[in-house]
Design a protein around this motif. Structure first.
Motif, PDB file in Angstrom:
ATOM      1  N   LEU A 164       3.293   4.347   3.097  1.00  0.00           N
ATOM      2  CA  LEU A 164       3.957   3.050   2.959  1.00  0.00           C
ATOM      3  C   LEU A 164       4.090   2.680   1.489  1.00  0.00           C
ATOM      4  N   PRO A 165       5.226   2.143   1.085  1.00  0.00           N
ATOM      5  CA  PRO A 165       5.369   1.697  -0.307  1.00  0.00           C
ATOM      6  C   PRO A 165       4.489   0.480  -0.580  1.00  0.00           C
ATOM      7  N   THR A 166       4.227   0.243  -1.836  1.00  0.00           N
ATOM      8  CA  THR A 166       3.359  -0.874  -2.228  1.00  0.00           C
ATOM      9  C   THR A 166       3.887  -2.208  -1.707  1.00  0.00           C
ATOM     10  N   SER A 167       5.206  -2.358  -1.698  1.00  0.00           N
ATOM     11  CA  SER A 167       5.790  -3.620  -1.235  1.00  0.00           C
ATOM     12  C   SER A 167       5.431  -3.900   0.221  1.00  0.00           C
ATOM     13  N   GLN A 168       5.404  -2.858   1.065  1.00  0.00           N
ATOM     14  CA  GLN A 168       5.069  -3.056   2.477  1.00  0.00           C
ATOM     15  C   GLN A 168       3.570  -3.282   2.663  1.00  0.00           C
ATOM     16  N   LEU A 169       2.740  -2.636   1.860  1.00  0.00           N
ATOM     17  CA  LEU A 169       1.306  -2.897   1.904  1.00  0.00           C
ATOM     18  C   LEU A 169       1.022  -4.345   1.496  1.00  0.00           C
ATOM     19  N   MET A 170       1.759  -4.834   0.519  1.00  0.00           N
ATOM     20  CA  MET A 170       1.588  -6.219   0.078  1.00  0.00           C
ATOM     21  C   MET A 170       2.064  -7.192   1.155  1.00  0.00           C
ATOM     22  N   LEU A 171       3.144  -6.839   1.859  1.00  0.00           N
ATOM     23  CA  LEU A 171       3.618  -7.671   2.955  1.00  0.00           C
ATOM     24  C   LEU A 171       2.562  -7.768   4.050  1.00  0.00           C
ATOM     25  N   ALA A 172       1.959  -6.632   4.406  1.00  0.00           N
ATOM     26  CA  ALA A 172       0.909  -6.630   5.426  1.00  0.00           C
ATOM     27  C   ALA A 172      -0.292  -7.459   4.965  1.00  0.00           C
ATOM     28  N   GLY A 173      -0.668  -7.321   3.694  1.00  0.00           N
ATOM     29  CA  GLY A 173      -1.766  -8.103   3.157  1.00  0.00           C
ATOM     30  C   GLY A 173      -1.465  -9.591   3.157  1.00  0.00           C
ATOM     31  N   ALA A 174      -0.227  -9.942   2.830  1.00  0.00           N
ATOM     32  CA  ALA A 174       0.170 -11.356   2.826  1.00  0.00           C
ATOM     33  C   ALA A 174       0.066 -11.958   4.221  1.00  0.00           C
ATOM     34  N   GLN A 184       8.077   6.067  10.670  1.00  0.00           N
ATOM     35  CA  GLN A 184       8.000   7.328  11.405  1.00  0.00           C
ATOM     36  C   GLN A 184       9.293   7.584  12.182  1.00  0.00           C
ATOM     37  N   ALA A 185       9.873   6.514  12.720  1.00  0.00           N
ATOM     38  CA  ALA A 185      11.117   6.667  13.476  1.00  0.00           C
ATOM     39  C   ALA A 185      12.256   7.160  12.589  1.00  0.00           C
ATOM     40  N   ARG A 186      12.213   6.820  11.318  1.00  0.00           N
ATOM     41  CA  ARG A 186      13.243   7.265  10.374  1.00  0.00           C
ATOM     42  C   ARG A 186      12.942   8.645   9.798  1.00  0.00           C
ATOM     43  N   MET A 187      11.683   9.102   9.976  1.00  0.00           N
ATOM     44  CA  MET A 187      11.271  10.398   9.430  1.00  0.00           C
ATOM     45  C   MET A 187      10.568  11.196  10.528  1.00  0.00           C
ATOM     46  N   PRO A 188      11.291  11.620  11.576  1.00  0.00           N
ATOM     47  CA  PRO A 188      10.660  12.261  12.745  1.00  0.00           C
ATOM     48  C   PRO A 188      10.086  13.652  12.475  1.00  0.00           C
ATOM     49  N   GLU A 246      -9.596   8.275   4.616  1.00  0.00           N
ATOM     50  CA  GLU A 246      -9.742   7.548   5.874  1.00  0.00           C
ATOM     51  C   GLU A 246      -8.499   7.666   6.758  1.00  0.00           C
ATOM     52  N   ASP A 247      -7.330   7.857   6.157  1.00  0.00           N
ATOM     53  CA  ASP A 247      -6.092   7.935   6.933  1.00  0.00           C
ATOM     54  C   ASP A 247      -6.024   9.197   7.786  1.00  0.00           C
ATOM     55  N   ASP A 248      -6.856  10.188   7.450  1.00  0.00           N
ATOM     56  CA  ASP A 248      -6.861  11.426   8.220  1.00  0.00           C
ATOM     57  C   ASP A 248      -7.800  11.372   9.419  1.00  0.00           C
ATOM     58  N   LEU A 249      -8.556  10.291   9.552  1.00  0.00           N
ATOM     59  CA  LEU A 249      -9.463  10.121  10.692  1.00  0.00           C
ATOM     60  C   LEU A 249      -8.700   9.588  11.894  1.00  0.00           C
ATOM     61  N   VAL A 273      -4.837  -8.467  11.350  1.00  0.00           N
ATOM     62  CA  VAL A 273      -3.394  -8.672  11.192  1.00  0.00           C
ATOM     63  C   VAL A 273      -2.832  -7.702  10.160  1.00  0.00           C
ATOM     64  N   TYR A 274      -3.600  -7.456   9.095  1.00  0.00           N
ATOM     65  CA  TYR A 274      -3.170  -6.466   8.090  1.00  0.00           C
ATOM     66  C   TYR A 274      -2.979  -5.091   8.723  1.00  0.00           C
ATOM     67  N   GLU A 275      -3.964  -4.646   9.493  1.00  0.00           N
ATOM     68  CA  GLU A 275      -3.871  -3.326  10.130  1.00  0.00           C
ATOM     69  C   GLU A 275      -2.743  -3.287  11.161  1.00  0.00           C
ATOM     70  N   LEU A 276      -2.575  -4.371  11.903  1.00  0.00           N
ATOM     71  CA  LEU A 276      -1.508  -4.431  12.896  1.00  0.00           C
ATOM     72  C   LEU A 276      -0.146  -4.336  12.221  1.00  0.00           C
ATOM     73  N   ALA A 277       0.013  -5.062  11.100  1.00  0.00           N
ATOM     74  CA  ALA A 277       1.280  -5.017  10.374  1.00  0.00           C
ATOM     75  C   ALA A 277       1.528  -3.621   9.798  1.00  0.00           C
ATOM     76  N   CYS A 278       0.479  -3.013   9.238  1.00  0.00           N
ATOM     77  CA  CYS A 278       0.630  -1.662   8.695  1.00  0.00           C
ATOM     78  C   CYS A 278       1.025  -0.669   9.785  1.00  0.00           C
ATOM     79  N   ARG A 279       0.440  -0.831  10.956  1.00  0.00           N
ATOM     80  CA  ARG A 279       0.739   0.079  12.055  1.00  0.00           C
ATOM     81  C   ARG A 279       2.212  -0.063  12.488  1.00  0.00           C
ATOM     82  N   GLN A 280       2.692  -1.306  12.535  1.00  0.00           N
ATOM     83  CA  GLN A 280       4.091  -1.515  12.907  1.00  0.00           C
ATOM     84  C   GLN A 280       5.038  -0.952  11.846  1.00  0.00           C
ATOM     85  N   LEU A 281       4.690  -1.162  10.584  1.00  0.00           N
ATOM     86  CA  LEU A 281       5.520  -0.636   9.498  1.00  0.00           C
ATOM     87  C   LEU A 281       5.510   0.889   9.480  1.00  0.00           C
ATOM     88  N   THR A 282       4.361   1.476   9.801  1.00  0.00           N
ATOM     89  CA  THR A 282       4.257   2.934   9.845  1.00  0.00           C
ATOM     90  C   THR A 282       5.112   3.506  10.969  1.00  0.00           C
TER      91      THR A 282
END
Length: 356
Positions: A253-263, A240-244, A126-129, A227-236
């Motif tokens: 995204l690491p599991t910790s950031q996915l969990m933060l978005a879910g929380a 991305q800015a650190r890995m241009p 789904e991430d490739d869509l 809110v989960y998707e919005l948080a994931c988008r901001q984290l991504t």
């Protein structure tokens, strides 16, 4: 020419994956959150004029003292734990995730050309869509929550009736040939609640409080997924800015950031829709709380007041003001963060493992 049979098989495979991963995520999350949910329902449905508990800590302490740990998992461990916790949670989250993903695909198809739709059908990750807009993601969550409420309402009704039982002497009405409530009854588990509800109210009885559940799930689904998707988008974007020199997606995204978005999604869902959840719980346990108030005195079936959504909300406000709509909110929001983090992390991790 596109191979429509292959496309159809691929779509079915995606839906089955959503069903499976949503079920696993729901089970794992419910094992963690169920005791806190029991406390929430007991606080929501206690008498307005003479509350049974001073707060969540008092509720937990007294429940452990009077009923032990199994009192927080308010279903008999042998007869009900699988039905209520496993099956109910699996159905709820499976319906949410299947609906959410399918509605996203439908929205994407509506705004794409036939050639694009044929190309999208071949993509397994789904991430490739192409990404949907944030409003479209909120809409997808709202619609999926509305459909999930059709499954969730009966599950919630059974759960709430079991959770408000105190010890082994809770009085609830049962029917006789004269349709009068004359004997005390203690629900032995989910099956007992199901048979009792069918006998007294028929199949429609399982949808007591459905309006409140649908409203909660519509707004809650939008908040939870949005809110989960919005948080994931901001984290991504930050990653991305650190890995241009490479394209970063949610998969990176690491599991910790996915969990933060879910929380964050879980907190938003539970906080903003909590007043509706209070009304829902009160509606679904009206029969039992009225029986408790009568202290087991025999009454006619016609004297059990079946209040509607507006009347319940009005009674709560008249009895306790605005704070009446937030009884149990603190502990619910507190447990929703780790619970939703676990659910999303479990779903995403199983999903990505299947794609590798």
């Amino acid at each position: 020419m596109p191979d429509y049979d292959a496309d159809s098989a691929l779509q079915r495979s995606k839906q089955l994956n959503d069903l499976l991963f949503g079920s696993v995520a729901g089970l794992v999350g419910k094992l963690f959150e169920y005791p806190f949910d029991t406390v929430k329902v007991r606080l929501q449905t206690q008498p307005l004029d003479n509350p049974t508990y001073k707060g969540p800590i008092d509720c937990i302490t007294r429940t452990l003292k009077q009923e032990g740990v199994k009192g927080l998992y308010k279903v008999p461990l042998r007869s009900g734990i699988f039905c209520q916790m496993a099956l109910g949670s699996m159905l709820e989250n499976a319906a949410l995730f299947v609906g959410y993903k399918q509605i996203q695909r439908t929205i994407r198809d509506l705004f794409s050309t036939p050639e694009q739709r044929a190309a999208y059908a071949q993509i397994t990750d789904e991430d490739d869509l192409p990404a949907l807009t944030i409003p479209q993601l909120f809409l997808s969550g709202a619609i999926s929550g509305t459909f999930a409420s059709l499954i969730l309402t009966p599950v919630e009704l059974i759960k709430c009736k079991l959770q408000i039982q105190l010890g082994s002497a809770f009085t609830a009405p049962i029917t006789t040939t004269s349709l009068s409530y004359t004997h005390p009854i203690h629900y032995r588990g989910p099956l007992h609640v199901i048979l009792h509800t069918l006998r007294i109210h028929g199949p429609a009885g399982f949808y007591r409080g459905h309006l409140a559940t649908a409203v909660r799930e519509m707004g809650g689904g939008a908040a939870w997924f949005g809110v989960y998707e919005l948080a994931c988008r901001q984290l991504t974007r930050r990653r991305q800015a650190r890995m241009p020199h490479r394209v970063v997606t949610k998969r990176d995204l690491p599991t910790s950031q996915l969990m933060l978005a879910g929380a964050l999604g879980g907190i938003s869902y539970n906080f903003f829709l909590f007043p509706v959840d209070v009304v829902k719980s009160c509606m679904q346990t009206d029969e039992e709380t009225q029986a408790r108030a009568r202290a087991g005195r025999p009454v006619g079936a016609s004297t059990v007041e079946r209040r509607g959504f507006v009347q319940v909300a009005r009674d709560i406000y008249n009895g306790a003001g605005v704070k009446g709509f937030y009884r149990g909110c603190g502990i619910t929001v507190a447990r929703s963060a780790p619970a939703s983090a676990i659910i999303f992390a479990t779903y995403i991790s199983t999903h990505y493992e299947s794609c590798t």
